[in-house]
Write a protein that holds these residues in place. Structure first.
Motif, PDB file in Angstrom:
ATOM      1  N   THR A   3     -10.728   9.643  -0.356  1.00 49.67           N
ATOM      2  CA  THR A   3     -10.770   8.221  -0.042  1.00 49.67           C
ATOM      3  C   THR A   3     -11.849   7.552  -0.884  1.00 49.67           C
ATOM      4  N   GLU A  59      -4.471  10.806   0.331  1.00 49.25           N
ATOM      5  CA  GLU A  59      -5.523   9.793   0.180  1.00 49.25           C
ATOM      6  C   GLU A  59      -5.418   8.798   1.327  1.00 49.25           C
ATOM      7  N   PHE A 104       0.839  -1.194   0.000  1.00 53.38           N
ATOM      8  CA  PHE A 104       0.000   0.000   0.000  1.00 53.38           C
ATOM      9  C   PHE A 104       0.875   1.246   0.000  1.00 53.38           C
ATOM     10  N   THR A 133      -5.207   5.398   2.154  1.00 48.58           N
ATOM     11  CA  THR A 133      -4.905   4.226   1.340  1.00 48.58           C
ATOM     12  C   THR A 133      -5.281   2.918   2.031  1.00 48.58           C
ATOM     13  N   ARG A 134      -5.389   2.941   3.330  1.00 48.90           N
ATOM     14  CA  ARG A 134      -5.854   1.780   4.095  1.00 48.90           C
ATOM     15  C   ARG A 134      -6.456   2.268   5.411  1.00 48.90           C
TER      16      ARG A 134
END
Length: 189
Positions: free
Chosen positions: A123, A86, A44, A88-89
């Motif tokens: 997101t 962003e 990621f 990302t996880r």
């Protein structure tokens, strides 16, 4: 009860307010994702990771990275990407208290603002996973609709091929529709 990597039993907090939200390494975040995120061990993008820690145990993690999208219509253009991150996880281990993700999002954004010129957070919620973005709605993100339909060239071994200057018609594989995603954004004040 939750067992960590060292066999120590961790008792979950009863409220998300009991978590200490703090910087964590990419490796610690990866352990949470390995256990609790649908992408598992897949890599990621990472610039910052924060964890929801209680009793020295990391129950949840959120990671921010530089967006792959060079521009998103109506949100930013490629020359305006500075200050855009962003999510990302984002994942929490089983047994975490209700509303833990919302708390981690809000507190991590406050920490981000102390160390990064944050203008915008974006997101996505993946429709293929049945996600609708409820966590982001609860965190006051703005909904922008579904992403455009895209396709990927998938090799028979399941790997996605992205190559410039090749003739896909001469390669083994097929074009497969990518799942669409719900897009959300948040502008900190």
């Amino acid at each position: 009860m939750q067992d960590d990597l060292f066999g120590i039993t961790a008792t979950p907090p009863t409220s998300p307010k009991m978590f200490c939200i703090q910087d964590i390494s990419k490796g610690v975040a990866a352990e949470v994702y390995k256990e609790s995120h649908y992408f598992g061990e897949k890599g990621f993008l990472h610039v910052y990771s924060f964890g929801a820690v209680f009793d020295s145990f990391c129950w949840g993690a959120i990671t921010y990275g530089i967006p792959n999208a060079r521009d998103i219509n109506g949100l930013y253009k490629s020359d305006e990407q500075h200050g855009v991150l962003e999510i990302t996880r984002l994942a929490f281990r089983e047994g975490s208290p209700r509303n833990s993700p919302s708390r981690l999002i809000s507190q991590s954004i406050k920490l981000l603002q102390q160390r990064y010129p944050l203008r915008l957070v974006i997101t996505y919620a993946d429709t293929a996973q049945g996600h609708t973005g409820g966590i982001y709605k609860a965190s006051n993100f703005t909904y922008h609709g579904l992403t455009a339909q895209k396709t990927d060239f998938v090799h028979p071994d399941g790997s996605i091929k992205k190559m410039k200057g090749v003739k896909y018609s001469e390669m083994e594989g097929e074009w497969v529709k990518r799942s669409r995603k719900h897009l959300f954004s948040f502008r900190p004040y």
